[in-house]
Design an enzyme around this catalytic site. Structure first.
Site, PDB file in Angstrom:
ATOM      1  N   TRP A 256      13.799 -11.451   8.710  1.00  0.00           N
ATOM      2  CA  TRP A 256      13.278 -10.727   7.532  1.00  0.00           C
ATOM      3  C   TRP A 256      12.214  -9.698   7.903  1.00  0.00           C
ATOM      4  O   TRP A 256      11.443  -9.920   8.838  1.00  0.00           O
ATOM      5  CB  TRP A 256      12.644 -11.782   6.607  1.00  0.00           C
ATOM      6  CG  TRP A 256      11.736 -11.249   5.554  1.00  0.00           C
ATOM      7  CD1 TRP A 256      10.406 -10.964   5.681  1.00  0.00           C
ATOM      8  CD2 TRP A 256      12.085 -10.951   4.197  1.00  0.00           C
ATOM      9  NE1 TRP A 256       9.911 -10.502   4.476  1.00  0.00           N
ATOM     10  CE2 TRP A 256      10.922 -10.486   3.551  1.00  0.00           C
ATOM     11  CE3 TRP A 256      13.282 -11.028   3.462  1.00  0.00           C
ATOM     12  CZ2 TRP A 256      10.897 -10.108   2.216  1.00  0.00           C
ATOM     13  CZ3 TRP A 256      13.260 -10.648   2.128  1.00  0.00           C
ATOM     14  CH2 TRP A 256      12.080 -10.196   1.518  1.00  0.00           C
TER      15      TRP A 256
ATOM     16  N   ASP B  24       6.612  -5.179   4.251  1.00  0.00           N
ATOM     17  CA  ASP B  24       5.778  -3.972   4.377  1.00  0.00           C
ATOM     18  C   ASP B  24       5.702  -3.354   5.778  1.00  0.00           C
ATOM     19  O   ASP B  24       5.493  -4.065   6.754  1.00  0.00           O
ATOM     20  CB  ASP B  24       4.321  -4.287   4.018  1.00  0.00           C
ATOM     21  CG  ASP B  24       4.159  -5.084   2.764  1.00  0.00           C
ATOM     22  OD1 ASP B  24       5.151  -5.395   2.105  1.00  0.00           O
ATOM     23  OD2 ASP B  24       3.000  -5.410   2.449  1.00  0.00           O
TER      24      ASP B  24
ATOM     25  N   GLN C 185       5.816  -6.383   8.513  1.00  0.00           N
ATOM     26  CA  GLN C 185       5.776  -7.800   8.150  1.00  0.00           C
ATOM     27  C   GLN C 185       7.121  -8.409   8.534  1.00  0.00           C
ATOM     28  O   GLN C 185       8.176  -7.880   8.153  1.00  0.00           O
ATOM     29  CB  GLN C 185       5.534  -7.952   6.642  1.00  0.00           C
ATOM     30  CG  GLN C 185       4.146  -7.531   6.202  1.00  0.00           C
ATOM     31  CD  GLN C 185       3.113  -8.593   6.521  1.00  0.00           C
ATOM     32  OE1 GLN C 185       2.982  -9.596   5.824  1.00  0.00           O
ATOM     33  NE2 GLN C 185       2.362  -8.398   7.593  1.00  0.00           N
TER      34      GLN C 185
ATOM     35  N   TRP D  92      11.435 -14.358   3.381  1.00  0.00           N
ATOM     36  CA  TRP D  92      10.003 -14.312   3.635  1.00  0.00           C
ATOM     37  C   TRP D  92       9.510 -15.665   4.140  1.00  0.00           C
ATOM     38  O   TRP D  92       9.928 -16.718   3.652  1.00  0.00           O
ATOM     39  CB  TRP D  92       9.283 -13.919   2.333  1.00  0.00           C
ATOM     40  CG  TRP D  92       7.859 -13.557   2.528  1.00  0.00           C
ATOM     41  CD1 TRP D  92       7.364 -12.342   2.857  1.00  0.00           C
ATOM     42  CD2 TRP D  92       6.738 -14.438   2.404  1.00  0.00           C
ATOM     43  NE1 TRP D  92       6.001 -12.401   2.958  1.00  0.00           N
ATOM     44  CE2 TRP D  92       5.590 -13.671   2.684  1.00  0.00           C
ATOM     45  CE3 TRP D  92       6.580 -15.792   2.108  1.00  0.00           C
ATOM     46  CZ2 TRP D  92       4.305 -14.211   2.652  1.00  0.00           C
ATOM     47  CZ3 TRP D  92       5.309 -16.330   2.085  1.00  0.00           C
ATOM     48  CH2 TRP D  92       4.184 -15.539   2.349  1.00  0.00           C
TER      49      TRP D  92
ATOM     50  N   PHE E 154      -0.845 -11.167   7.373  1.00  0.00           N
ATOM     51  CA  PHE E 154      -0.384 -10.298   6.290  1.00  0.00           C
ATOM     52  C   PHE E 154      -0.661  -8.835   6.648  1.00  0.00           C
ATOM     53  O   PHE E 154      -1.171  -8.524   7.709  1.00  0.00           O
ATOM     54  CB  PHE E 154      -1.080 -10.692   4.980  1.00  0.00           C
ATOM     55  CG  PHE E 154      -0.405 -11.828   4.243  1.00  0.00           C
ATOM     56  CD1 PHE E 154       0.490 -12.683   4.873  1.00  0.00           C
ATOM     57  CD2 PHE E 154      -0.666 -12.050   2.890  1.00  0.00           C
ATOM     58  CE1 PHE E 154       1.112 -13.723   4.182  1.00  0.00           C
ATOM     59  CE2 PHE E 154      -0.053 -13.078   2.186  1.00  0.00           C
ATOM     60  CZ  PHE E 154       0.833 -13.916   2.831  1.00  0.00           C
ATOM     61  N   SER E 155      -0.370  -7.959   5.683  1.00  0.00           N
ATOM     62  CA  SER E 155      -0.368  -6.525   5.965  1.00  0.00           C
ATOM     63  C   SER E 155      -1.716  -5.980   6.401  1.00  0.00           C
ATOM     64  O   SER E 155      -2.771  -6.519   6.056  1.00  0.00           O
ATOM     65  CB  SER E 155       0.111  -5.766   4.730  1.00  0.00           C
ATOM     66  OG  SER E 155       1.505  -5.922   4.638  1.00  0.00           O
TER      67      SER E 155
ATOM     68  N   ARG F 164      -6.562  -8.449   0.245  1.00  0.00           N
ATOM     69  CA  ARG F 164      -5.698  -8.209   1.405  1.00  0.00           C
ATOM     70  C   ARG F 164      -5.314  -6.741   1.601  1.00  0.00           C
ATOM     71  O   ARG F 164      -5.554  -5.900   0.777  1.00  0.00           O
ATOM     72  CB  ARG F 164      -4.431  -9.061   1.288  1.00  0.00           C
ATOM     73  CG  ARG F 164      -3.601  -8.814   0.051  1.00  0.00           C
ATOM     74  CD  ARG F 164      -2.364  -9.745   0.054  1.00  0.00           C
ATOM     75  NE  ARG F 164      -1.644  -9.613  -1.187  1.00  0.00           N
ATOM     76  CZ  ARG F 164      -1.916 -10.312  -2.292  1.00  0.00           C
ATOM     77  NH1 ARG F 164      -2.877 -11.209  -2.295  1.00  0.00           N
ATOM     78  NH2 ARG F 164      -1.220 -10.110  -3.396  1.00  0.00           N
ATOM     79  N   ASP F 165      -4.665  -6.532   2.747  1.00  0.00           N
ATOM     80  CA  ASP F 165      -4.026  -5.261   3.118  1.00  0.00           C
ATOM     81  C   ASP F 165      -5.039  -4.163   3.433  1.00  0.00           C
ATOM     82  O   ASP F 165      -5.026  -3.079   2.829  1.00  0.00           O
ATOM     83  CB  ASP F 165      -3.045  -4.802   2.019  1.00  0.00           C
ATOM     84  CG  ASP F 165      -2.107  -5.905   1.552  1.00  0.00           C
ATOM     85  OD1 ASP F 165      -1.864  -6.844   2.346  1.00  0.00           O
ATOM     86  OD2 ASP F 165      -1.630  -5.853   0.406  1.00  0.00           O
TER      87      ASP F 165
ATOM     88  N   TRP G 273      10.640  -6.654  -4.257  1.00  0.00           N
ATOM     89  CA  TRP G 273      10.489  -8.110  -4.366  1.00  0.00           C
ATOM     90  C   TRP G 273      11.404  -8.656  -5.468  1.00  0.00           C
ATOM     91  O   TRP G 273      11.527  -8.051  -6.535  1.00  0.00           O
ATOM     92  CB  TRP G 273       9.032  -8.486  -4.682  1.00  0.00           C
ATOM     93  CG  TRP G 273       8.133  -8.263  -3.508  1.00  0.00           C
ATOM     94  CD1 TRP G 273       7.183  -7.294  -3.383  1.00  0.00           C
ATOM     95  CD2 TRP G 273       8.127  -9.004  -2.287  1.00  0.00           C
ATOM     96  NE1 TRP G 273       6.572  -7.391  -2.149  1.00  0.00           N
ATOM     97  CE2 TRP G 273       7.129  -8.428  -1.461  1.00  0.00           C
ATOM     98  CE3 TRP G 273       8.853 -10.091  -1.792  1.00  0.00           C
ATOM     99  CZ2 TRP G 273       6.841  -8.904  -0.176  1.00  0.00           C
ATOM    100  CZ3 TRP G 273       8.566 -10.560  -0.520  1.00  0.00           C
ATOM    101  CH2 TRP G 273       7.572  -9.980   0.267  1.00  0.00           C
TER     102      TRP G 273
END
Ligand code: FRU
Length: 503
Positions: free
Chosen positions: A47, A50, A66, A74, A109-110, A178-179, A316
């Protein structure tokens, strides 16, 4: 599963015994390539979501994504990695990050990448799941640094996490945080991070640092007003042609008529950064892509000053039929950000012309009825066409793979309405997305990247962009041009075969 003489190993056993790269090497041969792209970045197996760490370092573009290599769905996030010296031809690199510390135990994560003092630095979110209890967060999210001198092997910083949620900022119950995305201004590093207000609306926090390791919270840089979503993911500060924009991916924006029909959106807001205050003063949302499948774009500043963007060509919770084939999801082609007629436009990156191989040109043609050209009936390639609509009400272009599987785009000249339709991979019913060009225009320029199971449609050099996945049952394709009530003059029409981006 792989077999040896004695046993059949489960995925969980292999995951324990093999490095992510060894697992990928052992399984990539099992992928069914019927829908696998030739010139879009996709995972070798498993998978991806991002795009991450889009940066230029030591003469190469770096793109991370990701990645969950073990299944085409995911899971605890790794960072896949590819590099390119021309933004077009890419090399696979080893998995760059995977969860192996308490602060990123449930996923890397991103995040972003930036060069500093001869090192490629990645700032990413460490995600930890908590057991949800009433009144308590279900996660801990912190920002962490990983550094490389060779651009391939990364070491996580011993001081991680380098950014934790600022204590004096109120936040939503689940502590979304996040990100991170870093840029430099006047000798200082700035990082935007996506977050949520206590009212469960999106916001972006901005932090500053002199060295990427020690960060101070500056201010809430922007926050949602009205129907602008419950969480702002993947913020980016973008600079292009002397203008500034905040680009982000709000979750939970509700449909407004023909707008915001996807589950989540990716938008830009033009504006101006007040560096002293840490506030971005901005206009309203504009969608970056009006198709079905576009999310979590990330920008970077190319060495020549252009602002480039790559997005996730997916959405998503949509059905992803390629999961049955052992892989899932892909990136968009790189796009450029420009300012034209008071708007942000996103044409394809100019480098992409290097992919062109054979060209099939048509002489100027007056289309009086549905028309197709045999040489354009290919599974992958690039269509460039220009039309004069003076004598018609509009034009439809069908990207057909049998009656049922077609994707169609229609322009109505008078209103400027553009409609993209496809068969939903989730429900099997036809569904539509909408965009608008200026009303009454007689000239239309179309550029389409077609890559087995995806279409990226650029109208008028990036004024409207619509991206979609589609899943034809066979390899057959045909492009049908259909004038609407009148005749359409095709003043230019060429279909290019494109090469592979991986050797
Ligand atoms: C956006 C996102 C990010 C997060 C990542 C996890 O698609 O939800 O906010 O960091 O995906 O894979």
């Amino acid at each position: 599963m792989i077999m040896n003489h004695h046993e059949v190993k489960t995925m969980a056993e292999e995951k324990k015994e093999l490095t992510p790269d060894a697992f990928i090497a052992a399984h990539e041969g099992e992928v069914n390539k019927r829908w696998y792209p030739r010139f879009h970045i996709a995972p070798r197996v498993g998978w991806c979501n991002d795009p991450n760490g889009f940066a230029y370092f030591n003469g190469q573009y770096h793109l991370f994504y990701q990645h969950y290599p073990y299944e085409p769905k995911w899971g605890p996030m790794h960072w896949g990695h590819v590099t390119s010296s021309d933004l077009v031809h890419w090399q696979r690199q080893p998995v760059a990050l995977f969860p192996d510390h308490p602060y990123d135990a449930d996923g890397c994560f991103s995040g972003c990448g930036i060069e500093k003092d001869g090192r490629l630095c990645l700032l990413y979110t460490g995600h930890v799941d908590l057991l949800k209890k009433p009144g308590q967060p279900d996660r801990i999210e912190t920002q962490n640094l990983a550094v490389s001198t060779d651009g391939v092997h990364f070491t996580k910083d011993e001081h991680n996490p380098v950014i934790t949620f600022p204590e004096d900022v109120p936040t939503g119950e689940d502590h979304h945080f996040r990100d991170p995305k870093v840029w430099q201004h006047d000798g200082l590093y700035y990082a935007v991070v996506g977050a949520q207000t206590p009212e469960e609306t999106g916001q972006v926090l901005v932090f500053t640092s002199e060295d990427l390791e020690h960060w101070q919270f500056k201010h809430v840089m922007a926050k949602a007003e009205g129907n602008q979503g419950f969480m702002w993911e993947c913020p980016n500060f973008a600079e292009f042609d002397g203008h500034e924009a905040l680009i982000l991916s709000p979750q939970g924006v509700k449909p407004e008529g023909r707008r915001y029909l996807n589950l989540h959106q990716s938008v830009s807001m033009l504006g101006k950064m007040d560096y002293k205050a840490g506030i971005f003063y901005h206009d309203d949302f504009e969608l970056l892509d009006y198709g079905f499948d576009f999310y979590a774009p990330q920008v970077m500043q190319a060495p020549d000053g252009r602002c480039l963007m790559i997005g996730w060509l997916a959405m998503w919770e949509s059905a992803m039929p390629e999961q049955a084939d052992g892989w899932s999801c892909q990136m968009t082609v790189p796009r450029e950000l420009h300012y034209r007629h008071d708007k942000l436009v996103t044409p394809p990156a100019k480098e992409l012309t290097a992919l062109r191989e054979k060209a099939f040109s048509q002489p100027e043609t007056v289309l009086t009825e549905e028309t197709s050209f045999a040489e354009w009936s290919q599974e992958t390639g690039e269509l460039i066409a220009e039309f004069d609509l003076s004598e018609a009400k509009g034009l439809a272009i069908h990207f057909a793979a049998g009656f049922d599987d077609e994707v169609a785009i229609r322009l109505e000249k008078e209103s400027g309405n553009v409609t993209l339709s496809r068969k939903s991979p989730s429900t099997g019913r036809r569904e539509e997305r909408f965009a608008k060009l200026p009303a009454g225009q007689t000239k239309l320029a179309v550029r389409v990247y077609e890559d087995r199971s995806s279409l990226e449609i650029f109208l008028n050099d990036g004024e409207v962009v619509m991206s979609t996945r589609f899943y034809p049952k066979t390899e057959e394709r045909v492009i049908v041009l259909e004038p609407q009530e009148g005749t359409v003059r095709m003043t230019e029409g060429v279909f290019y075969e494109l090469g592979d981006i991986f050797a």
